[in-house]
Design a protein around this motif. Structure first.
Motif, PDB file in Angstrom:
ATOM      1  N   PRO A  59       0.809  -1.227   0.000  1.00 17.48           N
ATOM      2  CA  PRO A  59       0.000   0.000   0.000  1.00 17.48           C
ATOM      3  C   PRO A  59       0.841   1.276   0.000  1.00 17.48           C
ATOM      4  CG  PRO A  59      -0.160  -1.127   2.121  1.00 17.48           C
ATOM      5  CD  PRO A  59       0.578  -2.050   1.200  1.00 17.48           C
ATOM      6  N   GLY A  60       2.113   1.178   0.376  1.00 18.16           N
ATOM      7  CA  GLY A  60       2.962   2.371   0.411  1.00 18.16           C
ATOM      8  C   GLY A  60       3.758   2.585  -0.871  1.00 18.16           C
ATOM      9  N   ILE A  61       3.534   1.690  -1.855  1.00 14.19           N
ATOM     10  CA  ILE A  61       4.298   1.787  -3.108  1.00 14.19           C
ATOM     11  C   ILE A  61       3.336   1.836  -4.294  1.00 14.19           C
ATOM     12  CG2 ILE A  61       6.017   0.683  -4.610  1.00 14.19           C
ATOM     13  CD1 ILE A  61       7.169  -0.686  -2.158  1.00 14.19           C
ATOM     14  N   VAL A  62       3.562   2.801  -5.176  1.00 12.66           N
ATOM     15  CA  VAL A  62       2.819   2.864  -6.434  1.00 12.66           C
ATOM     16  C   VAL A  62       3.818   2.549  -7.531  1.00 12.66           C
ATOM     17  CG1 VAL A  62       1.582   4.373  -8.035  1.00 12.66           C
ATOM     18  CG2 VAL A  62       1.135   4.541  -5.582  1.00 12.66           C
ATOM     19  N   GLU A  63       3.597   1.458  -8.243  1.00 10.88           N
ATOM     20  CA  GLU A  63       4.546   1.019  -9.275  1.00 10.88           C
ATOM     21  C   GLU A  63       3.812   0.954 -10.610  1.00 10.88           C
ATOM     22  OE1 GLU A  63       6.643  -2.487  -8.124  1.00 10.88           O
ATOM     23  OE2 GLU A  63       7.950  -2.446  -9.898  1.00 10.88           O
ATOM     24  N   VAL A  64       4.317   1.705 -11.586  1.00 10.85           N
ATOM     25  CA  VAL A  64       3.579   1.821 -12.849  1.00 10.85           C
ATOM     26  C   VAL A  64       4.488   1.589 -14.048  1.00 10.85           C
ATOM     27  CG1 VAL A  64       1.918   3.459 -11.862  1.00 10.85           C
ATOM     28  CG2 VAL A  64       3.946   4.334 -13.031  1.00 10.85           C
ATOM     29  N   ASP A  65       3.857   1.262 -15.156  1.00  8.86           N
ATOM     30  CA  ASP A  65       4.536   1.081 -16.433  1.00  8.86           C
ATOM     31  C   ASP A  65       4.166   2.240 -17.335  1.00  8.86           C
ATOM     32  OD1 ASP A  65       6.285  -0.880 -17.466  1.00  8.86           O
ATOM     33  OD2 ASP A  65       4.840  -2.430 -16.834  1.00  8.86           O
ATOM     34  N   LEU A  66       5.165   2.846 -17.955  1.00 11.27           N
ATOM     35  CA  LEU A  66       4.909   4.018 -18.788  1.00 11.27           C
ATOM     36  C   LEU A  66       5.751   3.896 -20.053  1.00 11.27           C
ATOM     37  CD1 LEU A  66       3.463   6.902 -18.488  1.00 11.27           C
ATOM     38  CD2 LEU A  66       5.760   7.759 -17.978  1.00 11.27           C
ATOM     39  N   TYR A  67       5.137   4.083 -21.216  1.00 10.51           N
ATOM     40  CA  TYR A  67       5.952   4.107 -22.430  1.00 10.51           C
ATOM     41  C   TYR A  67       5.602   5.316 -23.272  1.00 10.51           C
ATOM     42  CZ  TYR A  67       1.962   2.317 -25.111  1.00 10.51           C
ATOM     43  OH  TYR A  67       0.744   2.175 -25.704  1.00 10.51           O
ATOM     44  N   ALA A  68       6.598   5.788 -24.017  1.00  7.41           N
ATOM     45  CA  ALA A  68       6.386   6.894 -24.948  1.00  7.41           C
ATOM     46  C   ALA A  68       6.485   6.328 -26.353  1.00  7.41           C
ATOM     47  CB  ALA A  68       7.452   7.965 -24.744  1.00  7.41           C
ATOM     48  N   HIS A 108       9.683   3.159 -20.727  1.00  6.13           N
ATOM     49  CA  HIS A 108      10.213   2.535 -21.944  1.00  6.13           C
ATOM     50  C   HIS A 108      10.118   3.545 -23.082  1.00  6.13           C
ATOM     51  CE1 HIS A 108       9.564  -0.973 -19.438  1.00  6.13           C
ATOM     52  NE2 HIS A 108       8.304  -0.571 -19.300  1.00  6.13           N
ATOM     53  N   ASN A 109      11.242   3.807 -23.723  1.00  9.86           N
ATOM     54  CA  ASN A 109      11.251   4.754 -24.832  1.00  9.86           C
ATOM     55  C   ASN A 109      11.052   4.020 -26.158  1.00  9.86           C
ATOM     56  OD1 ASN A 109      11.558   6.755 -26.672  1.00  9.86           O
ATOM     57  ND2 ASN A 109      13.681   7.261 -26.147  1.00  9.86           N
ATOM     58  N   ARG A 110       9.841   4.130 -26.706  1.00  8.31           N
ATOM     59  CA  ARG A 110       9.558   3.525 -28.006  1.00  8.31           C
ATOM     60  C   ARG A 110       9.539   4.577 -29.108  1.00  8.31           C
ATOM     61  NH1 ARG A 110       4.567  -0.222 -26.000  1.00  8.31           N
ATOM     62  NH2 ARG A 110       5.713  -1.383 -24.402  1.00  8.31           N
ATOM     63  N   LEU A 111      10.090   5.758 -28.805  1.00  5.85           N
ATOM     64  CA  LEU A 111      10.233   6.788 -29.835  1.00  5.85           C
ATOM     65  C   LEU A 111      11.488   6.477 -30.646  1.00  5.85           C
ATOM     66  CD1 LEU A 111       9.747   9.909 -27.494  1.00  5.85           C
ATOM     67  CD2 LEU A 111       8.032   9.005 -29.078  1.00  5.85           C
ATOM     68  N   SER A 112      11.675   7.220 -31.741  1.00  5.70           N
ATOM     69  CA  SER A 112      12.902   7.042 -32.526  1.00  5.70           C
ATOM     70  C   SER A 112      13.967   8.059 -32.106  1.00  5.70           C
ATOM     71  CB  SER A 112      12.578   7.187 -34.013  1.00  5.70           C
ATOM     72  OG  SER A 112      11.991   8.457 -34.222  1.00  5.70           O
ATOM     73  N   VAL A 113      13.679   8.815 -31.056  1.00  6.13           N
ATOM     74  CA  VAL A 113      14.603   9.850 -30.579  1.00  6.13           C
ATOM     75  C   VAL A 113      14.774   9.714 -29.064  1.00  6.13           C
ATOM     76  CG1 VAL A 113      14.160  11.562 -32.390  1.00  6.13           C
ATOM     77  CG2 VAL A 113      12.620  11.427 -30.422  1.00  6.13           C
ATOM     78  N   PRO A 114      15.881  10.249 -28.511  1.00  4.78           N
ATOM     79  CA  PRO A 114      16.059  10.188 -27.054  1.00  4.78           C
ATOM     80  C   PRO A 114      15.034  11.059 -26.340  1.00  4.78           C
ATOM     81  CG  PRO A 114      18.086  10.925 -28.173  1.00  4.78           C
ATOM     82  CD  PRO A 114      17.004  10.907 -29.194  1.00  4.78           C
ATOM     83  N   THR A 115      14.712  10.670 -25.119  1.00  6.62           N
ATOM     84  CA  THR A 115      13.797  11.466 -24.298  1.00  6.62           C
ATOM     85  C   THR A 115      14.157  11.242 -22.831  1.00  6.62           C
ATOM     86  OG1 THR A 115      11.469  12.039 -23.951  1.00  6.62           O
ATOM     87  CG2 THR A 115      11.979   9.696 -24.104  1.00  6.62           C
ATOM     88  N   VAL A 136      17.145   8.862 -22.097  1.00  9.36           N
ATOM     89  CA  VAL A 136      16.864   7.447 -22.344  1.00  9.36           C
ATOM     90  C   VAL A 136      16.834   7.273 -23.861  1.00  9.36           C
ATOM     91  CG1 VAL A 136      15.260   5.544 -21.939  1.00  9.36           C
ATOM     92  CG2 VAL A 136      15.468   7.394 -20.242  1.00  9.36           C
ATOM     93  N   SER A 137      17.725   6.440 -24.383  1.00 11.37           N
ATOM     94  CA  SER A 137      17.840   6.256 -25.836  1.00 11.37           C
ATOM     95  C   SER A 137      16.649   5.473 -26.367  1.00 11.37           C
ATOM     96  CB  SER A 137      19.113   5.486 -26.173  1.00 11.37           C
ATOM     97  OG  SER A 137      20.218   6.197 -25.698  1.00 11.37           O
ATOM     98  N   PRO A 138      16.400   5.555 -27.680  1.00  7.66           N
ATOM     99  CA  PRO A 138      15.327   4.760 -28.276  1.00  7.66           C
ATOM    100  C   PRO A 138      15.517   3.269 -27.977  1.00  7.66           C
ATOM    101  CG  PRO A 138      16.168   6.353 -29.865  1.00  7.66           C
ATOM    102  CD  PRO A 138      17.051   6.446 -28.661  1.00  7.66           C
ATOM    103  N   ARG A 139      14.424   2.598 -27.713  1.00  7.53           N
ATOM    104  CA  ARG A 139      14.379   1.162 -27.387  1.00  7.53           C
ATOM    105  C   ARG A 139      14.994   0.841 -26.024  1.00  7.53           C
ATOM    106  NH1 ARG A 139      15.756   1.691 -32.355  1.00  7.53           N
ATOM    107  NH2 ARG A 139      17.942   1.248 -31.942  1.00  7.53           N
ATOM    108  N   GLN A 140      15.354   1.877 -25.253  1.00 12.36           N
ATOM    109  CA  GLN A 140      15.905   1.631 -23.916  1.00 12.36           C
ATOM    110  C   GLN A 140      14.833   1.899 -22.864  1.00 12.36           C
ATOM    111  OE1 GLN A 140      19.247   0.498 -23.417  1.00 12.36           O
ATOM    112  NE2 GLN A 140      18.858   0.202 -25.603  1.00 12.36           N
TER     113      GLN A 140
END
Ligand code: C2O
Ligand code: CU
Length: 488
Positions: A59-68, A108-115, A136-140
Motif C-alpha cells: 500500500p505504500g508503493i505505487v509502481e507503474v509502467d509508462l511508455y512513450a 520505456h522509450n519507443r520513440l525514434s529519438v532520445p527522451t 533514455v535512448s530509443p528502445r531503452q
C-alpha cells in the motif's frame, strides 16, 4: 480576519447562487472579435485521463509502467493526427499516489529519438528525476524511483525533458498529471476531484501538427486549437448546488490562460505545491505554462449553462491575443444537491525563514551566437550547456533568488525539485508553495528557496518554461553540494 473571509466567500457564492440567467446563446456570442470554431464536435462530455494501474500490492508503493511512442490518434474530425503519447493517451495517463508513497515508474522509450521524463513539481532527488543530462535512448528503458514527500500533497505533472527538443515532444502529447493525495484532506470528499489539462496546438489541412515558425521560436508557440483533457470545448455537468474541486494544469508550450467563468465565482484554493492557507475568491486565475491551480466551482440552484473562458492576455514579446477564447462548457443539470460549505482554513504553510539567507541573481537576456549569427534567449548571458555547472550552492542553505527580467516579455521561471515561496513587494515570503512564477518585464521578481527542504544534493535546473525559450538556451543549473562537502 476569518469572519471577513467567511463573508467574502459567502458573498461570492451567494452571488453565484442567484446569478442572472445564463445567456441563451453559446459561447460565440460572449466573445468580442475572432472565434475559431472547434473542428471536432463540441459539447462532448469531459473525458478524464486514466489513472495508471498500480502494479504493486504494497500500500505504500505505487509502481507503474509508462511508455512513450508515436501514435496516430483522432484529435480533430477527419484524419488522425500523428502525436507523441504516453501509453497511447492524450493527455498522458495520471500518476496517482498519496503523500509519503514511494513511486516507481518503469519507463520505456519507443520513440525514434532520445527522451527523459521529468517529474515537475516533485520534491525529489534530481538523480532520480529526468532532465536534459540523463536521456533514455530509443528502445531503452529506465526506472525512476522517488518518494512523494510527506506533508506535500499537490498537483504536479510529468513531461518529456530531452536536451533542446522538449518543445518538439511535450506539446505533441508527452505530458500528464500527477495527483498526490493528502493523508487527511481538508476538502470534503463530496467536492469530487476533476482534473483539467490545458494544451494548445496548430494543425495543417491534413490534421498534422505543423512545425514551429521563426516567430514561434522567438516568442513561444501558441496554437489556435485549445484542448481540455484532449477535447475541444468539452462539457462538464454539475448538479444544482454542487461544489466541484478542479485541478487545472497548463501543459502548453507558451500560452498563458487567464481563466474566468462569467456568471459564477472561481474560488482558488491552491497552486503548484498544494493548498493555500485559506480560499481566495478570484475574478480570474492566470496560469502560465507549467502552472497549476486548484479551483472550486459552486453550481447555483438553477439549471443553466456557463462557459469557462481564457481571457485575452498580453504577455509581451509582441504577441498579444486580443480576444477571449472559450475552453469548456459547464452545464448545471440533474437532481439538485447541497454540497457542504467550503472550509475556511485549509492548512498552515510555515514561511521559510530569511535568517542567514544568501542571494543569487539570474538576469534574462538575448545573445547572438558567434558561430551562427542567430539570436538566443539566455540567463546570465549564457546559453544552457548540460556539460557545464553554472552555479554552486550548499545543501541546507537558504537563498533569495532574484529573477532580473530586463526584457519586454513575461517569462514563466521554474526551478526543479523544490517548492519555494515568492516574496511580496516588501520582501516577506507569501505562505504558498510554488515551483513556477512569472518574471514580469522590467521587474526583479524574488523568491526564497531552502536547499535541503529535502535531503537531496545534486543538479537543480532553473529555466524559462516557454518551451521555445527553454530549448533555445534560457536555462541554467545550480549544483547543490552535499552538506558535508565544502563548496569548490
Ligand atoms: Cu516542467 Cu525543466 O520543467
Ligand atoms: Cu521565456
Amino acid at each position: 480576519m476569518h469572519r471577513f473571509l467567511q463573508l467574502a466567500v459567502a458573498i461570492a457564492l451567494g452571488l453565484a447562487g442567484c446569478a442572472t440567467p445564463p445567456p441563451a446563446a453559446g459561447p460565440a456570442n460572449r466573445i468580442a472579435g475572432k472565434v475559431t470554431s472547434p473542428a471536432a464536435p463540441a459539447g462532448q462530455p469531459l473525458p478524464e485521463s486514466p489513472v495508471l494501474p498500480d502494479l504493486n500490492a504494497d500500500p505504500g508503493i505505487v509502481e507503474v509502467d509508462l511508455y512513450a511512442a508515436e501514435e496516430d490518434v483522432p484529435v480533430l474530425s477527419g484524419a488522425t493526427t500523428r502525436m507523441m503519447l504516453y501509453n497511447g493517451s492524450f493527455p498522458g495517463p495520471t500518476i496517482e499516489a498519496r503523500e509519503g508513497d514511494t513511486v516507481i515508474v518503469h519507463f520505456h522509450n519507443r520513440l525514434s529519438v532520445p527522451t527523459s521524463v521529468h517529474f515537475h513539481g516533485m520534491v525529489i532527488d534530481p538523480e532520480h528525476d529526468g532532465g536534459p543530462w540523463n536521456l533514455v535512448s530509443p528502445r531503452q528503458s529506465h526506472t525512476y524511483t522517488w518518494t512523494a514527500r510527506a506533508g506535500m500533497p499537490m498537483t504536479a505533472w510529468y513531461h518529456a525533458h530531452p536536451h533542446g527538443t522538449t518543445h518538439l515532444q511535450a506539446p505533441k502529447g508527452l505530458a500528464g498529471l500527477i495527483r498526490i493525495l493528502a493523508q487527511a484532506d481538508p476538502m470534503p470528499a463530496e467536492f469530487g476531484d476533476t482534473s483539467l489539462v490545458l494544451t494548445d496546438q496548430k494543425f495543417d489541412l491534413n490534421n498534422q501538427i505543423v512545425p514551429d515558425t521563426e516567430f514561434d521560436r522567438f516568442n513561444g508557440r501558441e496554437g489556435d486549437r485549445i484542448f481540455v483533457n484532449g477535447r475541444l470545448m468539452p462539457k462538464l455537468v454539475l448538479r444544482p448546488g454542487e461544489t466541484r474541486r478542479l485541478r487545472v494544469l497548463n501543459a502548453s508550450s507558451a500560452r498563458f490562460y487567464k481563466l474566468s467563468l462569467p456568471g459564477l465565482a472561481l474560488v482558488q484554493v491552491g497552486t503548484d505545491g498544494g493548498l493555500f492557507e485559506t480560499p481566495a475568491v478570484a475574478a480570474n486565475v492566470l496560469l502560465t505554462p507549467a502552472d497549476r491551480a486548484e479551483i472550486l466551482v459552486r453550481a447555483p440552484a438553477q439549471r443553466g449553462t456557463y462557459t469557462l473562458m481564457a481571457l485575452a492576455h498580453d504577455r509581451g514579446l509582441g504577441l498579444r491575443e486580443t480576444f477571449d477564447r472559450p475552453l469548456m462548457t459547464i452545464e448545471i443539470a440533474g437532481e439538485p444537491t447541497n454540497s457542504p460549505p467550503i472550509p475556511l482554513k485549509l492548512r498552515t504553510v510555515a514561511p521559510i525563514s530569511l535568517a542567514g539567507a544568501g542571494s543569487r541573481t539570474f538576469t534574462t537576456g538575448v545573445v547572438r551566437s558567434a558561430a551562427t549569427g542567430m539570436l538566443h534567449f539566455v540567463l546570465n548571458a549564457q546559453q544552457y550547456d548540460p556539460l557545464r555547472i553554472d552555479q554552486v550552492a550548499q545543501l541546507g542553505s537558504t537563498e533569495v533568488i532574484t529573477i532580473n527580467n530586463v526584457g519586454s516579455g513575461q517569462h514563466p521561471i521554474h526551478l526543479h525539485n523544490v517548492q519555494f515561496q515568492l516574496l511580496d513587494a516588501s520582501g516577506v515570503p507569501i505562505p504558498r508553495w510554488e515551483d513556477v512564477i512569472i518574471a514580469q518585464p522590467a521587474t526583479q521578481t524574488r523568491f526564497v528557496v531552502k536547499y535541503g527542504l529535502d535531503e537531496f544534493p545534486g543538479m537543480f535546473m532553473l529555466h524559462c518554461h516557454l518551451l521555445q525559450h527553454e530549448d533555445d538556451g534560457m536555462m541554467t543549473d545550480i549544483f547543490v553540494n552535499p552538506a558535508s562537502t565544502p563548496s569548490p
